[in-house]
Design a protein around this motif. Structure first.
Motif, PDB file in Angstrom:
ATOM      1  N   VAL A   1       0.738  -1.228   0.138  1.00  0.00           N
ATOM      2  CA  VAL A   1       0.025  -0.167   0.023  1.00  0.00           C
ATOM      3  C   VAL A   1       0.862   1.325   0.021  1.00  0.00           C
ATOM      4  O   VAL A   1       1.856   1.366   0.680  1.00  0.00           O
ATOM      5  CB  VAL A   1      -0.975   0.099   1.156  1.00  0.00           C
ATOM      6  CG1 VAL A   1      -0.060  -0.258   2.508  1.00  0.00           C
ATOM      7  CG2 VAL A   1      -1.895   1.143   1.229  1.00  0.00           C
ATOM      8  N   GLY A   2       0.420   2.296  -0.843  1.00  0.00           N
ATOM      9  CA  GLY A   2       1.313   3.403  -0.828  1.00  0.00           C
ATOM     10  C   GLY A   2       2.407   3.383  -1.802  1.00  0.00           C
ATOM     11  O   GLY A   2       3.042   4.496  -2.221  1.00  0.00           O
ATOM     12  N   THR A   3       2.720   2.380  -2.525  1.00  0.00           N
ATOM     13  CA  THR A   3       3.882   2.109  -3.305  1.00  0.00           C
ATOM     14  C   THR A   3       3.150   2.112  -4.783  1.00  0.00           C
ATOM     15  O   THR A   3       2.119   2.379  -5.222  1.00  0.00           O
ATOM     16  CB  THR A   3       4.721   1.077  -3.167  1.00  0.00           C
ATOM     17  OG1 THR A   3       3.810  -0.375  -3.472  1.00  0.00           O
ATOM     18  CG2 THR A   3       5.179   0.636  -1.767  1.00  0.00           C
TER      19      THR A   3
ATOM     20  N   SER B   1      -5.090   8.703   2.402  1.00  0.00           N
ATOM     21  CA  SER B   1      -3.836   8.286   3.219  1.00  0.00           C
ATOM     22  C   SER B   1      -2.943   7.440   2.410  1.00  0.00           C
ATOM     23  O   SER B   1      -3.048   6.899   1.291  1.00  0.00           O
ATOM     24  CB  SER B   1      -4.320   7.544   4.302  1.00  0.00           C
ATOM     25  OG  SER B   1      -4.701   6.458   4.034  1.00  0.00           O
ATOM     26  N   ASN B   2      -1.595   7.392   2.726  1.00  0.00           N
ATOM     27  CA  ASN B   2      -0.559   6.586   1.956  1.00  0.00           C
ATOM     28  C   ASN B   2      -0.523   5.153   2.705  1.00  0.00           C
ATOM     29  O   ASN B   2      -0.138   4.237   1.919  1.00  0.00           O
ATOM     30  CB  ASN B   2       0.892   7.078   2.415  1.00  0.00           C
ATOM     31  CG  ASN B   2       1.098   8.370   1.784  1.00  0.00           C
ATOM     32  OD1 ASN B   2       0.847   8.272   0.497  1.00  0.00           O
ATOM     33  ND2 ASN B   2       1.668   9.611   2.359  1.00  0.00           N
ATOM     34  N   THR B   3      -1.475   4.806   3.683  1.00  0.00           N
ATOM     35  CA  THR B   3      -1.236   3.691   4.225  1.00  0.00           C
ATOM     36  C   THR B   3      -2.649   2.832   4.093  1.00  0.00           C
ATOM     37  O   THR B   3      -2.795   1.784   5.014  1.00  0.00           O
ATOM     38  CB  THR B   3      -0.938   3.880   5.969  1.00  0.00           C
ATOM     39  OG1 THR B   3      -1.876   4.711   6.797  1.00  0.00           O
ATOM     40  CG2 THR B   3       0.591   4.476   5.807  1.00  0.00           C
ATOM     41  N   PHE B   4      -3.729   3.560   3.933  1.00  0.00           N
ATOM     42  CA  PHE B   4      -4.992   2.786   3.884  1.00  0.00           C
ATOM     43  C   PHE B   4      -5.833   3.077   2.627  1.00  0.00           C
ATOM     44  O   PHE B   4      -6.945   3.661   2.696  1.00  0.00           O
ATOM     45  CB  PHE B   4      -5.856   3.140   5.210  1.00  0.00           C
ATOM     46  CG  PHE B   4      -6.930   2.353   5.612  1.00  0.00           C
ATOM     47  CD1 PHE B   4      -7.076   1.191   4.948  1.00  0.00           C
ATOM     48  CD2 PHE B   4      -7.602   2.817   6.723  1.00  0.00           C
ATOM     49  CE1 PHE B   4      -8.084   0.114   5.484  1.00  0.00           C
ATOM     50  CE2 PHE B   4      -8.906   1.986   7.165  1.00  0.00           C
ATOM     51  CZ  PHE B   4      -8.994   0.588   6.303  1.00  0.00           C
TER      52      PHE B   4
END
Lengths: 272, 272, 272
Positions: free
Chosen positions: B74-76, B138-141
């Motif tokens: 996630v986020g990549t 968000s970057n994480t969810f």
């Protein structure tokens, strides 16, 4: 009426207590949509429930009714409460489990360390109209006998003033905000998630904009700088997570287990 | 619209992450029926999620939307994906978690060990229309901020071409098929269920019809012959389970604990 | 049709078995409301499931269909059953898992230690109309292939006589009622809940009204008198809980862990 009710309890998933709440609710409003937030709150841990609820409630539709039953004082004089915010209703014991919701409003004024006076767009009601409860009320399960039927009636559009009496002072513990010194901020761990991420009480805007580079200290570990995603960095990493709080994570691992850390652990963000 | 959405994640049941997905979905499609497939996928275990999903998705109504969030990247740059099959929609990161679904189609051609070219009745779309996501991502969810709103819009009947761009190559790991020699088949354990049953990758039609009698070897145990039901036999038994895979079970006990076995353990079926 | 179906199983939450039941049901009745009672019944523990179900089923709406799949004899000659009570339908294997429901009726007559003859307002049907099952029936998952589709059709209003054949004798184990002597009652622990409360088989009306003062003995502990709420008393307490059964609890703690007690432990109420 196709409203949404959420449920947050410390009942766990090995019993039929959660189902009892749902059975009562569906007997009153068969059309409602029920969503579990979490039933694995640590037994009687009001603060953990309060935090978890605050991270998710705003993602639900307007007028959702949030039922929270973490209720160590059940059967005593602690009051059953309805809280109305501009966005939602909350039904819970008046024991502080709504503290984050209350402090998110603009008008809560602490009267002592454990109570606040409400104002503005927050309204509270002490549930007292027993004709809307189950006909037989046990001493040990007000969730089923009082809170669930009241929740169901709110979901049907019944106004809270018909279910309780308006009060202006309710219980709310002080939110554990981080403290800032000249070159560091001290916070603490509020929650440990399923991945072992340690979620702290430090938010992005707690850091002054000029603090471009920081070290994060937890136990005897120092994490140099922050990253943007869980996939970045090596070993222990720090980042702002999906609820806006600083998290300590471990790449492809479990930070809480690795650090042997838990709720309450101190964390320091140092300007570099 | 009264569609069905299923959810499969590694979020566990101690957090509010699953509820966040549901809140976002219900805010967009209040009429949808939400069904949990499993949230106790081992953290970041794409292969376990892929297998479990494949055993159950065909039991859901046509046009069900299956949301899968097991997302270590996630986020990549890993892509968010919609897969359309003749039966259903799948919304997931493009990390191989749909491998079994893809290979169940007739037209997936491997291009290397980790990718396939789709054709025939499978269509894939890389989600790229951010106007249909939450306004803040968000970057994480991404599950909450991208996948959930896209899932909700598919359940409302919005075509995938309005949510992403068609692509013909997606990520799929090679399914670990069993290998057959002249007198034995070697397979492996794909999943361990709640009863301790070891579910392997060997299916009934992997055994030639002339193999009337077989021994099953796992660790240093030999099981002579197969049975039809869990209630038959003594001690360790082997049978074809409810998803068609060979299972090792222990009568009135837990085979995984007894054998100290787990996912990945080798199993051999020997012609007798 | 907006009926309610509840689900009670020993499938746990690490697999997709529960979801398979729900997918099958929703494929037949897309409008039904599904409620989980408990999926963490101890594997194959018919008695625990029977007890738990009995504490909650009356809180659901009339005509709810309760599906119970704790089925160690799956694939053998044990019969699949529909039980109709004045309040609800139950779909379950005929293995005793409905014993409390059956004995709650007024007209169940034991024929031996394991069977009862029904009468009055209880009716039972052995499921035998395979045209209403899934087209392919496995030997190991009748929950999905037989019970779930039958449950769904009952929720659509189909009469049980269309799904099975009326029988008058079904399996029911003897409920472990407490035994009363001149000055004491001996009972046992039926369930341990998430808080570590020990729930016994002793109900308030098992105590003669003249027994104003009692001691409760469990293991080598003596609890003097009973309290009304969990928040009262010191250390170990005894009270009548929310289902009417005597419970042993520990104030702000876990009685089961403290006493190292579990289901089956003997408990004595002594007149003082």
């Amino acid at each position: 009426v196709g409203a949404v009710i959420t449920l947050t309890t410390d009942f766990g998933l090995n019993d039929a207590y959660v189902a009892a709440l749902k059975g009562v609710i569906l007997s009153i409003n068969p059309e409602v949509t029920l969503v579990d937030i979490c039933h694995n709150i640590r037994p009687q841990n009001i603060r953990q429930a309060a935090f978890l609820l605050s991270t998710v409630c705003d993602y639900f539709p307007y007028q959702t009714v949030h039922l929270v039953v973490v209720d160590p004082g059940v059967g005593t004089s602690r009051r059953p409460l309805i809280l109305k915010t501009p966005r939602a209703f909350f039904v819970a014991p008046d024991n502080g489990v709504l503290s984050y919701i209350i402090y998110a409003g603009t008008s809560a004024v602490p009267t002592d360390g454990e109570h606040v006076k409400l104002g503005g767009d927050l309204k509270a009601y002490v549930i007292n109209r027993s004709e809307y409860w189950l006909s037989s009320v046990s001493n040990t399960f007000h969730g089923r006998d009082i809170f669930a039927p009241v929740t169901a009636r709110l979901s049907l559009g019944m106004p809270p003033s018909g279910l309780g009496i308006n009060v202006d002072t309710v219980t709310a513990f002080r939110i554990p905000f981080p403290s800032r010194e000249i070159d560091h901020i001290t916070g603490e761990v509020l929650h440990v998630d399923n991945f072992g991420n340690l979620i702290t009480n430090i938010r992005a805007n707690d850091l002054p904009p000029e603090w471009q580079n920081v070290n994060i200290v937890i136990g005897n570990h120092v994490i140099e700088g922050m990253v943007k995603t869980y996939a970045k960095g090596q070993d222990l990493i720090a980042l702002f997570g999906s609820s806006g709080y600083l998290e300590i994570s471990r790449k492809n691992g479990n930070a809480a287990a690795f650090l042997n850390s838990d709720i309450g652990e101190k964390i320091i963000v140092q300007r570099r």
